[in-house]
Design an enzyme around this catalytic site. Structure first.
Site, PDB file in Angstrom:
ATOM      1  N   CYS A   1      37.130   8.163  54.277  1.00 17.00           N
ATOM      2  CA  CYS A   1      37.911   7.616  53.175  1.00 17.00           C
ATOM      3  C   CYS A   1      38.129   8.681  52.108  1.00 17.00           C
ATOM      4  O   CYS A   1      37.398   9.658  52.019  1.00 17.00           O
ATOM      5  CB  CYS A   1      37.238   6.382  52.579  1.00 17.00           C
ATOM      6  N   CYS A   2      39.182   8.475  51.330  1.00 19.94           N
ATOM      7  CA  CYS A   2      39.491   9.329  50.184  1.00 19.94           C
ATOM      8  C   CYS A   2      40.002   8.399  49.091  1.00 19.94           C
ATOM      9  O   CYS A   2      39.731   7.201  49.137  1.00 19.94           O
ATOM     10  CB  CYS A   2      40.507  10.405  50.563  1.00 19.94           C
ATOM     11  N   GLN A   3      40.753   8.910  48.150  1.00 21.19           N
ATOM     12  CA  GLN A   3      41.218   8.055  47.058  1.00 21.19           C
ATOM     13  C   GLN A   3      42.324   7.099  47.506  1.00 21.19           C
ATOM     14  O   GLN A   3      42.284   5.914  47.208  1.00 21.19           O
ATOM     15  CB  GLN A   3      41.720   8.907  45.881  1.00 21.19           C
TER      16      GLN A   3
END
Length: 141
Positions: free
Chosen positions: A99-101
């Site tokens: 995951c990231c932003q």
């Protein structure tokens, strides 16, 4: 067959539009099939963690990770993955969710991990923003 040729001759714009639409459809289908990792939503992520003991890997910078992240997530900045600095070979056989932003950097990281031999790689669609919009909790370091 002669009617098809006659139709194509009388309606070249329609035939061209049909061929363009067919090309775009087949191209999208090919990209989807050749994608080496799966996209998951927040509900699917929760199931993967709870039922298959998946490991969440957060590829955001450390500062963003420290401000709030999914419980038990590992912070592994994208730059470490792309430069091969990541020492996470013990996770190769375990399901991992990246995951990231917003879900874009994690796409790149997911591909890199798959290329590195990880067997079950998932990408969180919408990233941490999707997690927050579903009103799920974040923990701070």
């Amino acid at each position: 067959m002669s009617q098809l040729v006659e139709f194509a001759g009388n309606h070249p714009f329609m035939v061209l539009m049909f061929l363009a639409a067919l090309f775009l459809f087949l191209n999208a289908l090919y990209k989807e099939k050749s994608q080496t990792h799966q996209n998951v939503n927040v509900d699917q992520l929760t199931r993967l963690v709870n039922q298959q003991n998946a490991q969440v890997i957060d590829v955001r910078p450390k500062e963003a990770f420290d401000q709030g992240h999914i419980v038990n997530a590992i912070n592994l900045p994208l730059s470490d993955i792309t430069e091969g600095k990541a020492k996470i070979n013990k996770l190769k056989k375990k399901p991992v969710v990246v995951c990231c932003q917003i879900g874009k950097s994690s796409q790149t990281a997911s591909k890199q991990l798959t290329d590195a031999g990880f067997e079950q790689v998932f990408n969180l669609q919408g990233g941490i923003n999707a997690w927050i919009s579903d009103k799920l909790p974040l923990t701070k370091s």
